[in-house]
Design a protein around this motif. Structure first.
Motif, PDB file in Angstrom:
ATOM      1  N   VAL A  97     -30.627   9.481 -33.587  1.00  0.00           N
ATOM      2  CA  VAL A  97     -30.488   8.635 -34.781  1.00  0.00           C
ATOM      3  C   VAL A  97     -29.739   7.348 -34.420  1.00  0.00           C
ATOM      4  N   LEU A  98     -29.910   6.313 -35.230  1.00  0.00           N
ATOM      5  CA  LEU A  98     -29.204   5.048 -35.031  1.00  0.00           C
ATOM      6  C   LEU A  98     -28.628   4.587 -36.368  1.00  0.00           C
ATOM      7  N   GLY A  99     -27.440   4.013 -36.322  1.00  0.00           N
ATOM      8  CA  GLY A  99     -26.731   3.640 -37.539  1.00  0.00           C
ATOM      9  C   GLY A  99     -27.449   2.605 -38.390  1.00  0.00           C
ATOM     10  N   HIS A 100     -28.189   1.692 -37.751  1.00  0.00           N
ATOM     11  CA  HIS A 100     -28.795   0.630 -38.552  1.00  0.00           C
ATOM     12  C   HIS A 100     -30.144   1.033 -39.145  1.00  0.00           C
ATOM     13  N   LEU A 101     -30.639   2.215 -38.796  1.00  0.00           N
ATOM     14  CA  LEU A 101     -31.814   2.745 -39.489  1.00  0.00           C
ATOM     15  C   LEU A 101     -31.262   3.694 -40.557  1.00  0.00           C
ATOM     16  N   LYS A 102     -30.968   3.115 -41.715  1.00  0.00           N
ATOM     17  CA  LYS A 102     -30.187   3.824 -42.734  1.00  0.00           C
ATOM     18  C   LYS A 102     -30.868   5.126 -43.162  1.00  0.00           C
ATOM     19  N   GLY A 103     -30.135   6.198 -43.078  1.00  0.00           N
ATOM     20  CA  GLY A 103     -30.636   7.481 -43.562  1.00  0.00           C
ATOM     21  C   GLY A 103     -31.444   8.274 -42.555  1.00  0.00           C
ATOM     22  N   ILE A 104     -31.654   7.742 -41.368  1.00  0.00           N
ATOM     23  CA  ILE A 104     -32.476   8.473 -40.390  1.00  0.00           C
ATOM     24  C   ILE A 104     -31.788   9.785 -40.007  1.00  0.00           C
ATOM     25  N   PHE A 481     -31.292  -4.949 -31.842  1.00  0.00           N
ATOM     26  CA  PHE A 481     -32.371  -3.960 -31.717  1.00  0.00           C
ATOM     27  C   PHE A 481     -31.813  -2.536 -31.643  1.00  0.00           C
ATOM     28  N   TYR A 482     -30.858  -2.324 -30.754  1.00  0.00           N
ATOM     29  CA  TYR A 482     -30.313  -0.973 -30.551  1.00  0.00           C
ATOM     30  C   TYR A 482     -28.786  -0.917 -30.638  1.00  0.00           C
ATOM     31  N   GLY A 483     -28.144  -1.892 -29.994  1.00  0.00           N
ATOM     32  CA  GLY A 483     -26.690  -1.842 -29.865  1.00  0.00           C
ATOM     33  C   GLY A 483     -25.970  -1.730 -31.205  1.00  0.00           C
TER      34      GLY A 483
END
Lengths: 796, 167
Positions: A97-104, A481-483
């Motif tokens: 999961v990644l923080g900026h993809l909210k709710g993933i 993008f990811y960081g």
């Protein structure tokens, strides 16, 4: 050409570099590959090397009732047999999961499944033996008992949530996102023309000719893990091995020499590879895993399984008012670590409608779990889908308006003088050239002539079609993008340049080489900026213990980001060299320059000091230099794109096809691509990146699909059954360029690695539909097999 | 249980004697026993062409040939064909045209191309594409490979013509 014309630039305001930049230099590192003397993982020979083979789940979803290893352990050559719990003692699980993809959301994933397998092909036990053949023989002796569970295979069924795959979640939705920039319903209500269509994109995969490969070598004496790894991101993997195998970062070294194709497939964390690294620590010896072809189909990431409905609103004059889309995509049972499997859908909603100046945009995305192999980022991530559905619906609108598709695009493309420009989806574009590219394409292909020929042939019962696909492409990604989402993936790259005593130039870069020509173009940039000839440059990549820290090769970032780091390091080294030359020659630094391996007098061009002599003095006779002077012939510089989230590029492709309306076969006659990747560092390499990318896109359009049965069995996991483009069916591809340099870097290069793959499927689809238009047929389900074409023609 | 059989063959001009399991494929024998890792393994069922080598002058799939079938035969691999200079023209043309990227398919591709260059000096572009259609390349899109082979064929025709024109 005079010596002065060849000089690297001295005026910092001048943006164009001369020298080797822009020249079609063949790649020096290709020579060893041409003799079969490359160094792929499976070519390495180590004493005490052990081989691992995996028992993989035969079910799409099942509980592991029991596994009996006794017979396998007694088989010839077997060193050890391990289950998920044993390996988990040494390797911690991860969550994609990644923080900026909210709710993933995604459940923890282990090197070997524990208790439950979630797709056919998921590894559940590892057998290590003296040879791969012995390991495979012993895998067959593992007695496993399974308790099959209901498998969710269809994406709509997954969305409905009747059966939930992971007990810890309430539904099967991994990630969802909505974009609505307002007044979309009003735009559709006021439109003269509304078109709507649904598109389906087949699940396919990368089919690297070299299977995924890893050789992990743990040295207990040093508590040091050296991993020879076919990976696109060595520093990312160093961090991941360190974190999940609980080793200090400095005790992990990742080396990647030659890689037999990657295309995004080899940039992810794979459970069987993590298991191999853990086994090396557990067994205190080198352990190798190379995925065979069946394993590649079952466990390399898949990509692209999307079903999208899109609507477009336009005025009767041909002005596009709005796009509205709904994208559903299925990603398998886990979001892949560490990049997540939410990115492809996210790209689709970010990029749809990208080339156009409409004001209203709405998009809805649902990313759902299924019991098939995982999907993740593969070359051009999301672009082929966004481009095909945008360009498909644009063609349909043009058809309804009775307007030529090229002219309809021209009316709606963002003007070339409108930049910087923020598109309706919220993406910021620094500088794009849609109109220049369209003009160049139409003249390159003789669009009018082809239309006339098409009409003539139609009278004779020949169904030719011309398809266009305009595109934007994400390149040079920033930390956005990811960081920013918490992924420990570097958006920055570094380059170290060292002038050797003989005047040779060594370049160390954090970007990796998988055949794109990274090492070749970095040699061109370094030679140009420092002022040496190409034969003096040696580029080293792919070793975390020697190169600067950086991201590696993915998302069309190597040239634009890594190349700028080389350029900046080159400038600094050049300045340092001139400091030494000024000290030796006792002249003003400003009066000197470097050209063709020699320090020269700037005004006259006269040779003053060969770099080999300068090197000799600096390294072996520094006693002859002024007392306080210290020479610095090794320089490191880094570069991170910051001003824009991405350096967008643009381009347009065209496909010419002939459809046999009796058999449904599509013959590709020719393909064109005009692309703007900013500074073209090496035209030869850029064109071959495009051509290779186009052919991968054609594969998606016409041939490639992973077929799953209703119970989740992959049915075509061989290269005889899963069709890839071969030379016989491929057309010649004509490339053209427009060069609008990015001002975010001095090099001015944008990426180009994914452009071909991004645009080709849409162009081929539109060409087929153009050919079929007079028969009232349309195809919208990729790949466009003869069966599907006949189905569209009502002939099945 | 040792089922291994004796095997003697000539690899790249050198006689090699070994014992092999009957199930060992030629490609595994070449890579693991003879230490010649230039020929690659791609699909292991004869589709991709990465393991293409020459046996008694004919190109074969190393993954569909058993090592024991090569008893007494002459095997040529990319390493030997490079050192003998037999592939030099093709290698140079591939290099100049950038007809390779990752290079994994390249040894098989070159061996297949050499077969065409030697047997069909007048091969058309379409014939080149057809002849290579058993060799998978994921990187290049094939056009550069076809161009490189076309260049070599044209060069050879010119040389042959010049030689024929001499009294």
């Amino acid at each position: 050409m005079t010596a002065r014309d060849e000089l690297p630039v001295k005026d910092s305001k001048t943006r164009t570099q001369s020298g080797y930049i822009g020249k079609s230099e063949p790649r020096a590192n290709a020579k060893r590959l041409l003799q079969g003397r490359g160094s792929f993982i499976d070519d390495l020979r180590f004493p005490r090397l052990a081989h691992v083979a995996f028992l993989r789940s035969p079910h799409a979803h099942a509980k592991i009732k029991s596994m009996d290893f006794s017979k396998a352990r007694a088989a010839p050559g077997v060193i050890g047999v391990f289950d998920g719990r044993a390996v988990a003692e040494y390797c911690s699980p991860w969550i994609g999961v990644l923080g900026h993809l909210k709710g993933i959301k995604s459940p923890p994933q282990y090197p070997l499944a524990i208790e439950r397998a979630c797709w056919q092909g998921e590894a559940v036990a590892a057998v290590v033996a003296e040879t791969r053949a012995q390991a495979e023989d012993a895998v067959e002796l593992v007695a496993a008992e399974w308790d099959p569970l209901p498998a969710v295979i269809d994406m709509h069924e997954s969305l409905s949530g009747k059966v939930v795959i992971h007990p810890e979640f309430e539904d099967n939705i991994c990630f969802s996102r909505q974009i609505d920039n307002g007044e979309v319903d009003a735009a559709f209500k006021n439109a003269d023309v509304v078109v709507e269509e649904s598109y389906s994109f087949g699940r396919h995969t990368g089919v690297c000719l070299e299977g995924r490969a890893i050789l992990a070598d743990y040295n207990a004496g040093e508590h040091m893990l050296t991993v020879h790894h076919a990976t696109q991101a060595p520093h990312m993997m160093q961090d991941i091995f360190s974190k999940h195998l609980n080793l200090p970062e400095a005790n992990v070294r990742v080396i990647c020499r030659d890689i037999g194709g990657a295309y995004g497939i080899k940039v992810h964390v794979y459970p069987d590879e993590m298991c191999t690294a853990a086994l090396s620590i557990m067994l205190r010896r080198p352990v190798k895993f190379v995925a065979d072809r069946l394993e590649s189909f079952l466990s390399d990431i898949h990509a692209r399984e999307h079903k999208v409905t899109v609507r477009l609103a336009a005025t009767k004059d041909g002005e596009i008012l709005a796009f509205d889309l709904d994208d559903l995509t299925a990603i398998g049972p886990y979001s892949v670590y560490p990049r997540t499997s939410g990115i492809e859908g996210n790209q689709v909603v970010n990029l749809t409608g990208g080339p156009y100046k409409h004001k209203h945009y709405r998009a809805s995305l649902n990313v759902v779990f299924t019991n098939k192999n995982v999907t993740c980022q593969y070359r051009a991530v999301g672009h082929p889908i966004a481009v095909a559905l945008t360009e498909g619906i644009v063609d349909l609108a043009a058809q309804k308006l009775g307007m030529d598709p090229a002219e309809f695009r021209r009316r709606n493309m963002i003007p070339d003088d409108a930049y910087p420009y923020t598109g309706a989806a919220g993406m910021k574009y620094e500088v794009l050239t849609h109109h220049q590219c369209l003009d160049k394409l139409l003249s390159l292909m003789d669009y009018k002539g082809l239309r006339a020929e098409q009409a003539e042939l139609r009278k004779k019962g020949v169904y030719r079609g011309i398809g266009l696909a305009a595109m934007i492409e994400v390149t040079n990604p920033s930390p956005a993008f990811y960081g920013v989402g918490g992924a420990r993936i570097s958006a920055q790259d570094g380059a170290t340049l060292r002038l050797e005593p003989t005047g040779m130039l060594t370049v160390l870069s954090s970007v990796t080489e998988q055949g794109q020509g990274t090492e070749g173009i970095f040699a061109q940039i370094a030679a140009t900026v420092v002022g040496v000839t190409m034969d003096k440059v040696k580029v080293i990549t792919g070793d975390t213990s020697t190169t600067p820290y950086g991201g590696g090769t993915w998302a069309s970032r190597g040239a634009g980001i890594g190349g700028e780091a080389v350029l900046q390091a080159g400038k600094a080294l050049r300045s340092n060299i001139l400091d030494i030359a000024a000290a030796i020659l006792n002249v003003d630094k400003a009066d000197l320059d470097i050209f063709s391996n020699e320090v020269i007098d700037l005004a006259s061009g006269e040779s003053k000091l060969p770099l080999a002599e300068l090197g000799r003095v600096a390294y072996f006779r520094p006693d002859t230099l002024p007392m306080k002077f210290q020479s610095e012939l090794m320089v490191t510089r880094h570069y991170t794109p910051r001003e824009y989230g991405f350096t967008f590029t643009n381009g347009i492709q065209a496909s010419l096809v002939e459809v046999d309306v009796e058999t449904g076969f599509v013959k590709l006659l020719k393909h064109w691509c005009v692309e703007d990747c900013g500074t073209v560092i090496n035209p030869l390499l850029v064109d071959e990146q495009i051509r290779g990318g186009v052919v991968q896109g054609i594969g998606a359009a016409l041939f490639e699909e992973c077929h799953y049965s209703e119970d989740g069995q992959l049915q075509n996991a061989t290269m005889a059954d899963y069709l890839v483009p071969m030379s016989g069916e491929m057309p010649d591809i004509v490339c053209g360029h427009v060069e609008s340099k990015t001002r975010t870097s001095e090099l001015g290069a944008k990426g180009v690695g994914e452009a071909g793959t991004a645009g080709a499927p849409g162009a081929v689809m539109n060409a087929i539909n153009d050919a079929l238009s007079s028969l009232g047929a349309r195809v919208t389900t990729m790949p466009f097999t003869p069966e599907r074409v006949l189905d569209a023609l009502g002939k099945k | 249980m040792d089922h291994s059989l004796p095997l003697t063959l000539t690899v790249n001009g050198t006689r090699v004697t070994s014992r092999v399991e009957p199930r060992t494929h030629l490609i595994d024998f070449l890579r693991d026993t003879a230490g010649l890792t230039g020929s690659h393994i791609g699909c292991e069922h004869g589709v991709c062409g990465a393991c293409t080598v020459r046996v008694d002058g004919l190109i074969v799939r190393g993954c569909l040939t058993l090592a024991v079938q090569c008893e007494g035969k002459t095997v040529d691999t990319i390493e030997g064909l490079s050192d003998s200079g037999e592939l030099a023209e093709l290698q140079q043309a591939f290099h100049e045209r950038n007809a390779l990227q990752c290079g994994y398919c390249t040894p098989g591709m070159l061996v297949a191309a050499l077969d065409l260059v030697k047997s069909e000096p007048d091969a058309s572009r379409e014939r080149i594409r057809e002849h290579l259609s058993g060799n998978y390349c994921r990187c290049t899109g094939y056009q550069a490979i076809v161009d490189a082979i076309e260049t070599v064929l044209a060069m050879r025709r010119t040389t042959a013509k010049a030689a024929g024109a001499r009294p």
